[in-house]
Design a protein around this motif. Structure first.
Motif, short mmCIF file in Angstrom:
data_model
loop_
_atom_site.label_atom_id
_atom_site.label_comp_id
_atom_site.label_asym_id
_atom_site.label_seq_id
_atom_site.Cartn_x
_atom_site.Cartn_y
_atom_site.Cartn_z
N ILE A 40 0.85 -1.19 0.00
CA ILE A 40 0.00 0.00 0.00
C ILE A 40 0.89 1.24 0.00
O ILE A 40 1.80 1.35 0.83
CB ILE A 40 -0.93 0.01 1.23
CG1 ILE A 40 -1.84 -1.23 1.22
CG2 ILE A 40 -1.75 1.31 1.27
CD1 ILE A 40 -2.62 -1.42 2.50
N PHE A 41 0.62 2.15 -0.92
CA PHE A 41 1.34 3.42 -0.98
C PHE A 41 0.44 4.52 -0.42
O PHE A 41 -0.73 4.62 -0.80
CB PHE A 41 1.70 3.77 -2.43
CG PHE A 41 2.73 2.86 -3.03
CD1 PHE A 41 4.07 3.21 -3.01
CD2 PHE A 41 2.36 1.66 -3.62
CE1 PHE A 41 5.03 2.37 -3.58
CE2 PHE A 41 3.31 0.82 -4.19
CZ PHE A 41 4.65 1.18 -4.17
N LEU A 42 0.99 5.31 0.47
CA LEU A 42 0.28 6.47 1.04
C LEU A 42 1.01 7.73 0.62
O LEU A 42 2.24 7.77 0.63
CB LEU A 42 0.26 6.39 2.57
CG LEU A 42 -0.36 5.15 3.21
CD1 LEU A 42 -0.26 5.26 4.72
CD2 LEU A 42 -1.80 4.98 2.77
N ARG A 43 0.26 8.77 0.29
CA ARG A 43 0.87 10.02 -0.15
C ARG A 43 0.30 11.21 0.62
O ARG A 43 -0.87 11.27 0.93
CB ARG A 43 0.60 10.24 -1.64
CG ARG A 43 1.14 11.59 -2.15
CD ARG A 43 0.97 11.78 -3.63
NE ARG A 43 1.73 10.84 -4.41
CZ ARG A 43 3.06 10.90 -4.62
NH1 ARG A 43 3.77 11.85 -4.05
NH2 ARG A 43 3.65 10.01 -5.37
N ARG A 44 1.20 12.15 0.88
CA ARG A 44 0.82 13.48 1.34
C ARG A 44 1.75 14.45 0.64
O ARG A 44 2.95 14.49 0.95
CB ARG A 44 0.95 13.63 2.84
CG ARG A 44 0.68 15.08 3.22
CD ARG A 44 0.07 15.25 4.54
NE ARG A 44 -0.37 16.64 4.65
CZ ARG A 44 -0.30 17.33 5.74
NH1 ARG A 44 0.14 16.78 6.83
NH2 ARG A 44 -0.71 18.58 5.76
N GLY A 45 1.24 15.16 -0.34
CA GLY A 45 2.08 16.05 -1.14
C GLY A 45 3.17 15.23 -1.82
O GLY A 45 2.89 14.24 -2.48
N GLU A 46 4.41 15.63 -1.62
CA GLU A 46 5.54 14.92 -2.22
C GLU A 46 6.00 13.74 -1.37
O GLU A 46 6.80 12.93 -1.82
CB GLU A 46 6.71 15.88 -2.44
CG GLU A 46 6.43 16.93 -3.51
CD GLU A 46 6.20 16.31 -4.88
OE1 GLU A 46 6.99 15.45 -5.29
OE2 GLU A 46 5.21 16.70 -5.53
N ALA A 47 5.52 13.62 -0.13
CA ALA A 47 5.94 12.53 0.76
C ALA A 47 5.14 11.27 0.43
O ALA A 47 3.92 11.31 0.31
CB ALA A 47 5.72 12.92 2.22
N LEU A 48 5.86 10.15 0.31
CA LEU A 48 5.24 8.88 -0.02
C LEU A 48 5.74 7.81 0.93
O LEU A 48 6.94 7.69 1.17
CB LEU A 48 5.61 8.51 -1.47
CG LEU A 48 4.89 7.36 -2.15
CD1 LEU A 48 3.40 7.63 -2.28
CD2 LEU A 48 5.49 7.13 -3.53
N LEU A 49 4.81 7.05 1.52
CA LEU A 49 5.14 5.91 2.37
C LEU A 49 4.69 4.64 1.65
O LEU A 49 3.61 4.60 1.07
CB LEU A 49 4.43 6.00 3.71
CG LEU A 49 4.75 7.20 4.59
CD1 LEU A 49 3.88 7.17 5.85
CD2 LEU A 49 6.22 7.22 4.96
N GLU A 50 5.50 3.60 1.73
CA GLU A 50 5.19 2.31 1.13
C GLU A 50 5.06 1.31 2.28
O GLU A 50 6.01 1.10 3.03
CB GLU A 50 6.33 1.92 0.19
CG GLU A 50 6.10 0.67 -0.60
CD GLU A 50 7.28 0.38 -1.53
OE1 GLU A 50 7.08 -0.39 -2.46
OE2 GLU A 50 8.39 0.91 -1.31
N LEU A 51 3.88 0.73 2.44
CA LEU A 51 3.59 -0.15 3.56
C LEU A 51 3.64 -1.61 3.12
O LEU A 51 2.89 -2.02 2.24
CB LEU A 51 2.22 0.16 4.15
CG LEU A 51 1.94 1.62 4.52
CD1 LEU A 51 0.54 1.74 5.12
CD2 LEU A 51 2.99 2.18 5.44
N PHE A 52 4.50 -2.38 3.76
CA PHE A 52 4.66 -3.81 3.48
C PHE A 52 4.14 -4.62 4.66
O PHE A 52 4.43 -4.29 5.81
CB PHE A 52 6.14 -4.17 3.31
CG PHE A 52 6.79 -3.63 2.08
CD1 PHE A 52 6.85 -4.40 0.93
CD2 PHE A 52 7.36 -2.37 2.09
CE1 PHE A 52 7.47 -3.91 -0.20
CE2 PHE A 52 7.97 -1.87 0.96
CZ PHE A 52 8.02 -2.64 -0.19
N PRO A 53 3.41 -5.72 4.40
CA PRO A 53 3.07 -6.61 5.51
C PRO A 53 4.34 -7.34 5.95
O PRO A 53 5.19 -7.66 5.13
CB PRO A 53 2.06 -7.57 4.89
CG PRO A 53 2.40 -7.59 3.45
CD PRO A 53 2.93 -6.22 3.11
N SER A 54 4.45 -7.58 7.24
CA SER A 54 5.64 -8.26 7.73
C SER A 54 5.26 -9.27 8.80
O SER A 54 4.69 -8.90 9.82
CB SER A 54 6.64 -7.25 8.31
OG SER A 54 7.76 -7.92 8.82
N ALA A 55 5.61 -10.52 8.54
CA ALA A 55 5.38 -11.58 9.52
C ALA A 55 6.61 -11.81 10.38
O ALA A 55 6.60 -12.62 11.29
CB ALA A 55 4.98 -12.86 8.82
#
Length: 141
Positions: A40-55
């Motif tokens: 899942i990619f989240l954005r706020r303006g130019e800032a981008l977070l990439e969320l990975f599931p982790s077991a």
């Protein structure tokens, strides 16, 4: 060149997405299903977070302003208009690890608190930071 993104490993992607959406104004920008893994990619303006599931087993919980281990990010940092307003909005979700602290001796009005996100990542939340002028920086050349 410009900054691209930060990838975060998440125990619970939904909880992490809700945290960054609710308290930092991110929005879902993209979902990619890659070889059975939802990213899942989240954005706020130019800032981008990439969320990975982790077991994987979680790292030991960081304290204060984050881990001092070389090669490991110490913390993510966000600027807000008012730290106290942020803390009031976050309520019980603001797991404070340090502060709030005032740094008026460096920058009048600079105040910071460090909190832990749902996955244990330390976030620095500050108000009032400003860069030094080129003249001020010359003393460090």
């Amino acid at each position: 060149m410009r900054w691209s993104h930060v990838g975060l490993n998440c125990r619970d992607q939904k909880a992490t997405e809700e945290f960054y959406t609710r308290y930092f104004g991110f929005r879902r920008a993209r979902v990619a299903d890659a070889e059975g893994t939802r990213i899942i990619f989240l954005r706020r303006g130019e800032a981008l977070l990439e969320l990975f599931p982790s077991a994987a087993a979680p790292a030991p919980e960081a304290e204060n302003d984050g881990p001092a281990t070389p090669g490991v990010a110490r913390h993510l940092a966000f600027q807000v208009d008012d730290v106290d307003t942020f803390l009031a909005l976050a309520g019980d979700d603001a797991h404070i690890t340090l502060g709030p602290l005032k740094f008026d001796e460096y920058i009048p009005g600079w105040k910071t608190v460090w909190v832990r996100d749902p996955d244990g990542v330390i976030l620095e939340v500050s108000q009032g930071y400003v860069d030094q002028t080129p003249e001020e920086l010359e003393q460090y050349a």
